[in-house]
Design an enzyme around this catalytic site. Structure first.
Site, PDB file in Angstrom:
ATOM      1  CE  LYS A  16     -30.760 -18.254  41.607  1.00 10.54           C
ATOM      2  NZ  LYS A  16     -30.309 -18.665  40.257  1.00 10.54           N
ATOM      3  CE1 TYR A  56     -31.682 -14.110  37.571  1.00 11.31           C
ATOM      4  CE2 TYR A  56     -33.719 -15.000  38.444  1.00 11.31           C
ATOM      5  CZ  TYR A  56     -32.336 -14.900  38.479  1.00 11.31           C
ATOM      6  OH  TYR A  56     -31.612 -15.590  39.415  1.00 11.31           O
ATOM      7  CG  ASN A 119     -27.992 -21.614  40.116  1.00  9.05           C
ATOM      8  OD1 ASN A 119     -28.939 -21.004  40.642  1.00  9.05           O
ATOM      9  ND2 ASN A 119     -27.271 -21.073  39.140  1.00  9.05           N
ATOM     10  CG  HIS A 122     -29.157 -13.577  42.195  1.00 10.95           C
ATOM     11  ND1 HIS A 122     -28.907 -13.515  40.852  1.00 10.95           N
ATOM     12  CD2 HIS A 122     -29.018 -12.306  42.673  1.00 10.95           C
ATOM     13  CE1 HIS A 122     -28.648 -12.248  40.523  1.00 10.95           C
ATOM     14  NE2 HIS A 122     -28.711 -11.500  41.610  1.00 10.95           N
ATOM     15  CD  GLU A 133     -29.054  -8.214  40.789  1.00  7.38           C
ATOM     16  OE1 GLU A 133     -28.881  -8.660  39.649  1.00  7.38           O
ATOM     17  OE2 GLU A 133     -28.464  -8.681  41.795  1.00  7.38           O
TER      18      GLU A 133
END
Ligand code: GDP
Length: 144
Positions: A16, A56, A119, A122, A133
């Site tokens: 990310k 998302y 965080n 993913h 995805e």
């Protein structure tokens, strides 16, 4: 010379924007490779807000959706297809729990994540979501 036969599952991994800006691209990939997980596709891109919302979409009703999609479109990301036996579950173990405060020590999120939203990584959570995805970012021709 023929192509190697490769067994194994595939999953989508994303480093990310916080992982890219913290300079841990190499460290994250090293943790996968040292577990014998293969990187079979990889690119860097900067998502638009719309593209982050599309990725998302399952979270669109969550209160954190606007903030999450702002974050995910705030800077470049690295998207990868990982391959290996049981790689979906193994990747999630290497990543650690969503909230870094709850993540086991030695996991990517425990070591590098700032908070539950930012965080670092993913990883797909099931074979069906992995397929969707991977398809969101890569064509068949992009995957080795
Ligand atoms: P994951 O599979 O561990 O990534 O977790 P989820 O699928 O539940 O959530 C997707 C992403 O949304 C997470 O990785 C976080 O970036 C973000 N997120 C999840 N829960 C929260 C939350 O309670 N608050 C905020 N701000 N972000 C969250």
């Amino acid at each position: 010379m023929g192509r190697e036969q490769r067994s194994g599952e595939r999953t989508l991994s994303i480093i990310k924007p916080d992982g890219v800006s913290k300079g841990v691209i190499g460290e994250v990939i090293r943790r996968f490779e040292k577990e014998g997980i293969r990187v079979v596709a990889l690119k860097m891109l900067h998502l638009t807000k719309r593209q982050a919302e599309g990725f998302y979409v399952v979270h669109r009703e969550r209160p954190f959706f606007p903030s999450l999609t702002d974050f995910m479109s705030s800077g470049p990301i690295v998207v990868m297809v990982l391959e290996g036996d049981d790689v979906i579950a193994r990747n999630r173990t290497i990543m650690g729990a969503t909230d870094p405060k709850k993540a086991d020590s030695g996991t990517i999120r425990a070591d590098f994540a700032g908070n539950i939203e930012q965080n670092i990584v993913h990883g797909s959570d099931a074979p069906e979501t992995a397929a969707m995805e991977i398809d969101y970012f890569f064509s068949k021709l992009d995957i080795m």
